[in-house]
Design a protein around this motif. Sequence first.
Motif, PDB file in Angstrom:
ATOM      1  N   ASP A  79      23.100  12.702   1.698  1.00 49.18           N
ATOM      2  CA  ASP A  79      23.374  12.847   3.125  1.00 49.18           C
ATOM      3  C   ASP A  79      22.819  11.594   3.799  1.00 49.18           C
ATOM      4  O   ASP A  79      21.605  11.438   3.954  1.00 49.18           O
ATOM      5  N   ARG A  80      23.717  10.686   4.190  1.00 48.19           N
ATOM      6  CA  ARG A  80      23.269   9.400   4.717  1.00 48.19           C
ATOM      7  C   ARG A  80      22.423   9.552   5.969  1.00 48.19           C
ATOM      8  O   ARG A  80      21.372   8.920   6.109  1.00 48.19           O
ATOM      9  N   ALA A  81      22.855  10.410   6.901  1.00 51.58           N
ATOM     10  CA  ALA A  81      22.110  10.581   8.147  1.00 51.58           C
ATOM     11  C   ALA A  81      20.705  11.116   7.875  1.00 51.58           C
ATOM     12  O   ALA A  81      19.725  10.649   8.471  1.00 51.58           O
ATOM     13  N   GLN A  82      20.613  12.076   6.982  1.00 53.81           N
ATOM     14  CA  GLN A  82      19.310  12.650   6.650  1.00 53.81           C
ATOM     15  C   GLN A  82      18.420  11.618   5.966  1.00 53.81           C
ATOM     16  O   GLN A  82      17.220  11.512   6.257  1.00 53.81           O
ATOM     17  N   ARG A 120       5.528   3.594  -6.333  1.00 54.00           N
ATOM     18  CA  ARG A 120       5.640   5.035  -6.089  1.00 54.00           C
ATOM     19  C   ARG A 120       5.686   5.254  -4.582  1.00 54.00           C
ATOM     20  O   ARG A 120       4.822   4.762  -3.860  1.00 54.00           O
ATOM     21  N   ILE A 121       6.697   5.974  -4.110  1.00 56.74           N
ATOM     22  CA  ILE A 121       6.922   6.139  -2.674  1.00 56.74           C
ATOM     23  C   ILE A 121       6.927   7.618  -2.335  1.00 56.74           C
ATOM     24  O   ILE A 121       7.614   8.415  -2.975  1.00 56.74           O
ATOM     25  N   ASN A 122       6.169   7.966  -1.301  1.00 56.22           N
ATOM     26  CA  ASN A 122       6.154   9.337  -0.802  1.00 56.22           C
ATOM     27  C   ASN A 122       6.979   9.402   0.472  1.00 56.22           C
ATOM     28  O   ASN A 122       6.629   8.797   1.485  1.00 56.22           O
ATOM     29  N   LEU A 123       8.100  10.107   0.398  1.00 51.19           N
ATOM     30  CA  LEU A 123       9.038  10.231   1.503  1.00 51.19           C
ATOM     31  C   LEU A 123       9.139  11.709   1.874  1.00 51.19           C
ATOM     32  O   LEU A 123       9.277  12.566   0.992  1.00 51.19           O
ATOM     33  N   TRP A 151      13.847   7.693   6.046  1.00 52.14           N
ATOM     34  CA  TRP A 151      13.345   6.330   5.857  1.00 52.14           C
ATOM     35  C   TRP A 151      12.894   5.702   7.176  1.00 52.14           C
ATOM     36  O   TRP A 151      11.940   4.919   7.208  1.00 52.14           O
ATOM     37  N   GLN A 152      13.568   6.038   8.297  1.00 52.38           N
ATOM     38  CA  GLN A 152      13.118   5.522   9.587  1.00 52.38           C
ATOM     39  C   GLN A 152      11.749   6.082   9.930  1.00 52.38           C
ATOM     40  O   GLN A 152      10.880   5.354  10.451  1.00 52.38           O
ATOM     41  N   GLY A 192       0.813  -1.206   0.000  1.00 54.08           N
ATOM     42  CA  GLY A 192       0.000   0.000   0.000  1.00 54.08           C
ATOM     43  C   GLY A 192       0.847   1.257   0.000  1.00 54.08           C
ATOM     44  O   GLY A 192       0.569   2.207  -0.738  1.00 54.08           O
ATOM     45  N   ALA A 193       1.910   1.260   0.815  1.00 58.00           N
ATOM     46  CA  ALA A 193       2.789   2.426   0.874  1.00 58.00           C
ATOM     47  C   ALA A 193       3.559   2.624  -0.420  1.00 58.00           C
ATOM     48  O   ALA A 193       3.923   3.757  -0.766  1.00 58.00           O
TER      49      ALA A 193
END
Length: 252
Positions: free
Chosen positions: A234-237, A178-181, A242-243, A163-164
Motif C-alpha cells: 500500500d503505497r500511501a500507507q 536494521r530499521i524499526n518502522l 516512512w514520512q 544511528g536509526a
Amino acid sequence: MGHPYELSKEIELAATPGQVWEAIATGPGVDSWFMGRNEVEPREGGRSSLTMAGNTSEATVTAWEPGRRFATRTETGPDGGFMAIEYLIEGRDQGSTVLRMVQSGVLGDDWETEYDAMTVGWDMFLDTLAAYLQHFPGQSGVPVEAYRADVGTADQVWAAVAGALEISGPVTDGAKARINLDGVPPIEGVVDLSRLPTYVGVHTDDALLRFVLSGAERGHVLLLSHHLFAADQDRAQAEQAWQSWLNELPIS
C-alpha cells in the motif's frame, strides 16, 4: 541566459537487452529504480510523465526502438530551457548489457549546481537500476518518497541516519542495517551504496532503500527514495510510515 549542457553515463548490467528495455522504457519498470511515479506511452510520438512531490512533468517520446534505443524530450520553455534523455542499449556476451545514458538540454543561471546534482544523481539511479536488475528482475516496485527540509549539516544528518539504521562502525558497503518502522516487523538489510556525504542505499529481501541529502545549495533536504517489492504494498500507507520515521529522526 540559458546554458547548453550534455551529460553521459555508461554502465554494464547483468541483464539481457530485453530486461533493460522493460526497466527503462515502461512505467512500472522505471518506477522500480528511478524517482517518482512514471508513465510511458509505448510509441514514438507518445507521452511520458514523471510525478514527484505532487508535481508532474511531461515529455515526448522521440525514439522508440525496443531493445536498442529509447529517448524523450520536454517542450522548450519560455526561457529556452528543455531536457532530453537518450538511452542506448548494447547486448554483450553471457547475457550482460551495456547501457549508455545521455542527458542534454539547457539549464538556467545556476547551471553548475544543477549539473553537479544531476551527475551525482545519475550515479545513484544507475547503481539502483543495476541492483534492481540483479535482485528483483521482472518485478514491479512500488516507489515511496518522503522529504524533510532544513535538516542541518551533513555530519549531523548522517550520524542520525546511521544511528536509526543501527549501523555499528563506519557506513560502508556491506555494513548490516536494521530499521524499526511503525506497524511492521524490524527491517533488516545491508548497505549496498555508501557515497557520503550525498547518499546511502540499503538492500533488503524485498526493497531498495535510498537516503539522499541535497546539500546547502538545494535546501538541506533529506529525501527518501525507496522501491518496495513485497506483494500487496500500500503505497500511501508506506509513505506515511516512512514520512513519520523521517520526521522523528533525531538530528542534532
